[in-house]
Design a protein around this motif. Structure first.
Motif, PDB file in Angstrom:
ATOM      1  N   CYS A   1       0.836  -1.210   0.000  1.00  0.00           N
ATOM      2  CA  CYS A   1       0.000   0.000   0.000  1.00  0.00           C
ATOM      3  C   CYS A   1       0.871   1.261   0.000  1.00  0.00           C
ATOM      4  O   CYS A   1       0.590   2.229  -0.710  1.00  0.00           O
ATOM      5  N   MET A   2       1.933   1.236   0.795  1.00  0.00           N
ATOM      6  CA  MET A   2       2.809   2.406   0.878  1.00  0.00           C
ATOM      7  C   MET A   2       3.511   2.666  -0.450  1.00  0.00           C
ATOM      8  O   MET A   2       3.681   3.815  -0.873  1.00  0.00           O
ATOM      9  N   ASN A   3       3.897   1.588  -1.143  1.00  0.00           N
ATOM     10  CA  ASN A   3       4.536   1.764  -2.451  1.00  0.00           C
ATOM     11  C   ASN A   3       3.571   2.350  -3.472  1.00  0.00           C
ATOM     12  O   ASN A   3       3.932   3.190  -4.300  1.00  0.00           O
ATOM     13  N   ILE A   4       2.334   1.893  -3.429  1.00  0.00           N
ATOM     14  CA  ILE A   4       1.324   2.428  -4.360  1.00  0.00           C
ATOM     15  C   ILE A   4       1.083   3.907  -4.076  1.00  0.00           C
ATOM     16  O   ILE A   4       1.012   4.729  -4.996  1.00  0.00           O
ATOM     17  N   LEU A   5       0.965   4.258  -2.802  1.00  0.00           N
ATOM     18  CA  LEU A   5       0.752   5.663  -2.440  1.00  0.00           C
ATOM     19  C   LEU A   5       1.959   6.513  -2.816  1.00  0.00           C
ATOM     20  O   LEU A   5       1.816   7.660  -3.253  1.00  0.00           O
ATOM     21  N   GLU A   6       3.154   5.981  -2.668  1.00  0.00           N
ATOM     22  CA  GLU A   6       4.360   6.727  -3.042  1.00  0.00           C
ATOM     23  C   GLU A   6       4.363   7.027  -4.538  1.00  0.00           C
ATOM     24  O   GLU A   6       4.761   8.113  -4.953  1.00  0.00           O
ATOM     25  N   ALA A   7       3.905   6.057  -5.341  1.00  0.00           N
ATOM     26  CA  ALA A   7       3.816   6.288  -6.790  1.00  0.00           C
ATOM     27  C   ALA A   7       2.827   7.388  -7.113  1.00  0.00           C
ATOM     28  O   ALA A   7       2.962   8.075  -8.131  1.00  0.00           O
ATOM     29  N   HIS A   8       1.811   7.572  -6.252  1.00  0.00           N
ATOM     30  CA  HIS A   8       0.827   8.635  -6.438  1.00  0.00           C
ATOM     31  C   HIS A   8       1.207   9.907  -5.675  1.00  0.00           C
ATOM     32  O   HIS A   8       0.409  10.845  -5.599  1.00  0.00           O
ATOM     33  N   PHE A   9       2.406   9.953  -5.109  1.00  0.00           N
ATOM     34  CA  PHE A   9       2.853  11.063  -4.277  1.00  0.00           C
ATOM     35  C   PHE A   9       1.887  11.284  -3.108  1.00  0.00           C
ATOM     36  O   PHE A   9       1.632  12.413  -2.697  1.00  0.00           O
ATOM     37  N   GLY A  10       1.352  10.157  -2.629  1.00  0.00           N
ATOM     38  CA  GLY A  10       0.474  10.205  -1.465  1.00  0.00           C
ATOM     39  C   GLY A  10       1.218   9.827  -0.200  1.00  0.00           C
ATOM     40  O   GLY A  10       2.424   9.551  -0.209  1.00  0.00           O
ATOM     41  N   LYS A  11       0.499   9.790   0.917  1.00  0.00           N
ATOM     42  CA  LYS A  11       1.120   9.511   2.218  1.00  0.00           C
ATOM     43  C   LYS A  11       0.225   8.574   3.024  1.00  0.00           C
ATOM     44  O   LYS A  11      -1.000   8.542   2.844  1.00  0.00           O
ATOM     45  N   LEU A  12       0.876   7.815   3.895  1.00  0.00           N
ATOM     46  CA  LEU A  12       0.148   6.960   4.836  1.00  0.00           C
ATOM     47  C   LEU A  12       0.685   7.226   6.233  1.00  0.00           C
ATOM     48  O   LEU A  12       1.893   7.080   6.483  1.00  0.00           O
ATOM     49  N   ARG A  13      -0.198   7.644   7.142  1.00  0.00           N
ATOM     50  CA  ARG A  13       0.190   7.888   8.528  1.00  0.00           C
ATOM     51  C   ARG A  13      -0.499   6.856   9.419  1.00  0.00           C
ATOM     52  O   ARG A  13      -1.706   6.620   9.275  1.00  0.00           O
ATOM     53  N   ILE A  14       0.267   6.265  10.332  1.00  0.00           N
ATOM     54  CA  ILE A  14      -0.264   5.215  11.213  1.00  0.00           C
ATOM     55  C   ILE A  14      -0.121   5.667  12.664  1.00  0.00           C
ATOM     56  O   ILE A  14       0.965   6.086  13.098  1.00  0.00           O
ATOM     57  N   LYS A  15      -1.227   5.603  13.372  1.00  0.00           N
ATOM     58  CA  LYS A  15      -1.212   5.834  14.821  1.00  0.00           C
ATOM     59  C   LYS A  15      -1.871   4.627  15.487  1.00  0.00           C
ATOM     60  O   LYS A  15      -2.922   4.161  15.024  1.00  0.00           O
ATOM     61  N   SER A  16      -1.259   4.128  16.547  1.00  0.00           N
ATOM     62  CA  SER A  16      -1.803   2.910  17.182  1.00  0.00           C
ATOM     63  C   SER A  16      -1.436   2.851  18.659  1.00  0.00           C
ATOM     64  O   SER A  16      -0.386   3.366  19.064  1.00  0.00           O
ATOM     65  N   VAL A  17      -2.325   2.218  19.412  1.00  0.00           N
ATOM     66  CA  VAL A  17      -2.101   1.979  20.844  1.00  0.00           C
ATOM     67  C   VAL A  17      -2.406   0.509  21.109  1.00  0.00           C
ATOM     68  O   VAL A  17      -3.475   0.012  20.730  1.00  0.00           O
ATOM     69  N   LEU A  18      -1.454  -0.191  21.710  1.00  0.00           N
ATOM     70  CA  LEU A  18      -1.633  -1.621  21.981  1.00  0.00           C
ATOM     71  C   LEU A  18      -2.876  -1.864  22.822  1.00  0.00           C
ATOM     72  O   LEU A  18      -3.114  -1.203  23.844  1.00  0.00           O
ATOM     73  N   GLY A  19      -3.681  -2.801  22.354  1.00  0.00           N
ATOM     74  CA  GLY A  19      -4.886  -3.177  23.086  1.00  0.00           C
ATOM     75  C   GLY A  19      -6.050  -2.233  22.885  1.00  0.00           C
ATOM     76  O   GLY A  19      -7.158  -2.518  23.355  1.00  0.00           O
ATOM     77  N   VAL A  20      -5.856  -1.113  22.198  1.00  0.00           N
ATOM     78  CA  VAL A  20      -6.930  -0.128  21.989  1.00  0.00           C
ATOM     79  C   VAL A  20      -7.385  -0.085  20.534  1.00  0.00           C
ATOM     80  O   VAL A  20      -8.574  -0.109  20.227  1.00  0.00           O
ATOM     81  N   GLY A  21      -6.426  -0.034  19.612  1.00  0.00           N
ATOM     82  CA  GLY A  21      -6.777   0.015  18.194  1.00  0.00           C
ATOM     83  C   GLY A  21      -5.790   0.851  17.383  1.00  0.00           C
ATOM     84  O   GLY A  21      -4.817   1.384  17.927  1.00  0.00           O
TER      85      GLY A  21
END
Length: 810
Positions: A654-674
């Motif tokens: 997914c990140m490679n596809i977004l990079e080809a589109h000059f897009g971005k992927l940001r991930i935020k996560s907390v263990l046990g929460v989501g």
């Protein structure tokens, strides 16, 4: 530090002052040069009633202009030894007789003959010293000069009709042996070959050595001017040969050639006429008119092309016809009509001068290139011409008219302008050479970097295939074992168990098929980025399709998909690949969510970006896990909350596809929460189809345009570009001129033949052969002048080229 700042500010102020005053400085230099060469002031002493009283003059130091009123006898050749008759009249010398009136108020005609008479009173005590002399210009057009009854000079053959008259345009120094205290000058003049008749020039009188010195000054100045004009003509021709886009340099080369002809035939020394006998007088006169035509046509072409407007192009056609007619008149008209007809043609030429001034004024208003320089120099030329007319009409001022020097007011600034332009071209060439060297170094670095990327991608693919093989082997082995059990004990197995075994087999096969689909997607998306099949589509509609496809998986786990899409958003991208990104992340969110929880999906605008956010309530991830997922190292698949398995490579895809589109992927996560996944895509609808067979140039320009919020669709040739145009209508087409197979011209013609009337797309043509400015005349030959918006050089840096493209589209 303070001193450095002060010095810098003083330097900037001085540079700004010089830049502001550059045109007045040029004017001052030209005026100084002109004044030193031609604007000489002689003692002003006017003849009155045919007598010039020079008894108080110092002829040992000065010469005197014989201006004022001479005795004049129309249609008479007086006996030079006889006293003046009683029927005398007076004529102002220095101006032609056709511009003056007799006692009855009638103007004299141009053609005829007459006698001029003047008595010069000399200082006492100088009669036996060095002889006096006359410097006689062209008196239009044959004469005899008598001094105290003696014939001292003859030019041509005077006559009382055109049959006996033979013209001559020689200039002469006439010595006068004088033993008296006065000189009685009698001049017989006839004219049947020129509009300007009589003593039109100014005769100068003085001691022989002073007259010779004046003549040498004139002759030297004329020779210098001729050499200067010849050098300038060759110089401008060479400038054109060096840079073919500088067509004005070629035109100015012809202008200088024409001025050279005029300088050799019309300035006071009349160099060409003095070199040849009187038999060549009329041919040389015709030759001088040819010089005038050359200056008129090529000078007018420079001025009329400056405004870059259609009306002046039509005027240019009219000028061409006028100049050709003038040329034929100058060559073919009989002698007796040549002077009169050419005179009217010369005066009518002033109309084109005024049109040229209007053209330059408009060019100045629209801020065309070099318009300030042309306006300033043309203004000076017109000013010089007005001064000429005033000085010719009023010889009593004592100043001699500037003549062709008014043209120098025009040409010298042009020479400076062309020179500065040539210097800029050389500086630009040097800059381009340096830039090419830098690009070469950058290209070598890119090759090394791409090689490293390729090796990394190959390792990544090898690891991917290894993981897929491992994950495919497990479910397929399970299916194979279950099928063996069913085959071994088919009759003893209950229907319920058979159904259970078949469900397990179906799940295993389904999981394997999904893995194969993922593998196919990755094989399409290679190390250098996929050939994106971009179209304009609705993000909301795509999300609805993705949600519908994963709804069964969510239902099995009791997970609700809550969608919040208050806006209707359209983007330009590869719909299939972006759909894969949405589906992969949404599937992972369901996979790692707790049973009977919910997944939230929202769409919003954030500045220049379209944001699609997916949040789940599930296992969550630590910072270390996020780092591994987005890194390059091999990772181990983590089972989902219901024991689902995967390769762990979907997120990286997914990140490679977004990079080809000059897009971005940001991930935020907390263990046990989501976890929260935010996908950012450009919301720009500015799209460009970039067609070029050079991958390096195309990728460099595409990267710059993408930074400037352009959606770039790349194609390596004309056929590929047409396939893109069948799917999407971009905002702009940029195509290379020279490409293998279908070149840029063929692509434009093909597109114009296929497109709908509503599909009017601006087209910019680029080429490494294109000059840095101009040079697009071939578009008219191809019939593309109204289709192609601009023709630009690929020699510009990608940033500069992108800036020019955006300026054209404003």
């Amino acid at each position: 530090m303070i001193f450095r700042v002060s010095f810098s500010s003083i330097q900037k102020s001085f540079s700004a002052s010089v830049k502001f005053c550059r045109y007045p400085l040029i004017f001052g230099l030209v005026l100084l040069f002109t004044s030193s060469c031609h604007l000489e002031l002689s003692p002003t002493l006017l003849a009155k009633d045919g007598v010039l009283d020079g008894r108080n003059l110092k002829f040992a130091e000065d010469t005197v202009n014989l201006i004022g009123k001479w005795e004049f006898y129309w249609n008479e050749f007086l006996d030079p030894n006889a006293p003046s008759p009683n029927n005398r009249s007076y004529m102002q010398v220095g101006v032609p007789w056709f511009s003056q009136q007799n006692e009855d108020g009638e103007e004299y005609p141009s053609f005829g003959y007459a006698t001029y008479r003047l008595t010069i009173l000399l200082p006492e005590g100088e009669s036996n010293q060095e002889p006096y002399a006359l410097l006689v210009p062209v008196l239009h057009s044959a004469y005899k000069i008598y001094a105290n009854g003696t014939l001292v000079a003859e030019n041509g053959t005077i006559g009382k009709n055109s049959e006996t008259h033979v013209p001559s345009f020689h200039t002469k120094i006439v010595p006068i042996l004088n033993g008296k205290e006065k000189v009685d000058l009698v001049i017989h003049i006839s004219n049947y070959s020129h509009k300007f008749a009589g003593i039109h020039g100014i005769i100068r009188f003085g001691k022989l050595h002073n007259i010779i010195q004046v003549w040498n000054n004139y002759h030297s100045a004329s020779c210098i001017i001729l050499i200067f004009m010849g050098i300038l003509s060759i110089y401008h021709a060479l400038v054109y040969l060096i840079n073919r886009s500088e067509k004005n340099a070629l035109r100015m080369s012809f202008v200088y050639l024409g001025i050279l002809i005029l300088s050799a035939t019309l300035t006071e020394t009349r160099i060409l006429f003095n070199f040849f006998s009187d038999d060549y007088c009329i041919p040389l006169f015709r030759f001088s008119r040819i010089g005038f035509v050359i200056v008129l046509f090529y000078g007018g072409s420079v001025l009329l092309n400056l405004a870059q407007m259609r009306i002046f192009k039509k005027m240019l056609v009219l000028l061409k016809v006028y100049s050709l007619t003038f040329l034929l008149v100058s060559i073919l008209t009989p002698v007796k009509h040549l002077a009169l007809i050419s005179y009217y043609f010369e005066y009518l030429s002033a109309i084109f001068v005024l049109i040229g001034l209007f053209s330059v004024s408009l060019a100045l208003y629209f801020q065309r290139k070099e318009s300030k320089l042309y306006f300033f120099s043309l203004f000076l030329a017109v000013l010089g011409g007005v001064i000429d007319i005033i000085l010719i009409s009023h010889p009593n001022f004592g100043f001699r008219p500037m003549g062709l020097f008014s043209l120098y007011f025009f040409i010298i600034p042009q020479t400076l302008g062309v020179t500065f332009g040539l210097v800029r071209v050389y500086k630009r060439s040097e800059s381009i050479s340096k830039e090419l060297y830098k690009r070469k170094e950058a290209l070598e670095k890119k090759v090394k970097a791409r090689t490293a990327e390729l090796e990394k991608a190959n390792r990544w693919k090898a690891n991917f295939v290894s993981l897929i093989s491992h994950d495919l082997r497990s479910p397929l082995n399970s299916v194979n074992q279950i099928l063996d059990v069913i085959d071994f004990s088919f009759s003893e197995t209950s229907e319920e168990e058979k159904k259970k075994f078949l469900e397990i087999c179906k799940t295993g096969v389904t999981q394997s098929l999904k893995m194969l689909e993922q593998l196919l997607d990755v094989s399409r998306f290679d190390a250098f980025g996929t050939k994106l099949m971009q179209t304009r589509f609705s993000v909301n509609e795509l999300l609805n399709e993705i949600i519908e496809s994963v709804e069964p998986l969510a239902t099995l786990k009791g997970i609700r998909i809550q969608k919040d899409t208050p806006i209707q958003a359209e983007i330009i991208a590869d719909r299939t690949l972006i759909g894969e990104v949405f589906k992969n992340i949404l599937t992972n969110s369901i996979k790692y969510s707790y049973l009977n929880s919910e997944v939230w999906l929202g769409v919003s605008f954030k500045g220049k970006w379209l944001s699609v956010e997916i949040r789940d309530r599930g296992l969550g991830m630590s910072e270390e896990q996020i780092h591994k997922l987005t890194g390059e190292e091999n990772i181990k698949s983590t089972p989902g909350t219901a024991g689902e398995r995967g390769t762990g490579l979907g997120l990286r895809l997914c990140m490679n596809i977004l990079e080809a589109h000059f897009g971005k992927l940001r991930i935020k996560s907390v263990l046990g929460v989501g976890s929260s996944f935010e996908i950012s895509l450009s919301k720009s609808t500015k799209s460009v189809l970039l067609v070029d067979d050079s991958g390096n140039f195309r990728s460099d320009l595409a990267e710059v345009m993408r930074r400037n919020q352009w959606i770039v669709i790349e194609a390596g040739n004309g056929e590929e570009a047409l396939s893109h145009l069948a799917r999407i209508t971009p905002s702009l087409i940029i195509t290379d001129l020279h490409m293998p197979g279908m070149n840029g011209i063929s692509l434009i013609h093909e597109w114009e033949g296929k497109r709908n009337q509503n599909q009017k797309i601006p087209i910019i043509l680029i080429s490494s052969d294109a000059p840095l400015s101009g040079g697009n005349s071939f578009l008219e030959e191809e019939g593309l002048e109204t289709i192609v918006s601009a023709y630009l050089s690929k020699m510009y840096k990608a940033d500069d080229l992108c800036q020019q493209i955006e300026m054209i589209l404003v």
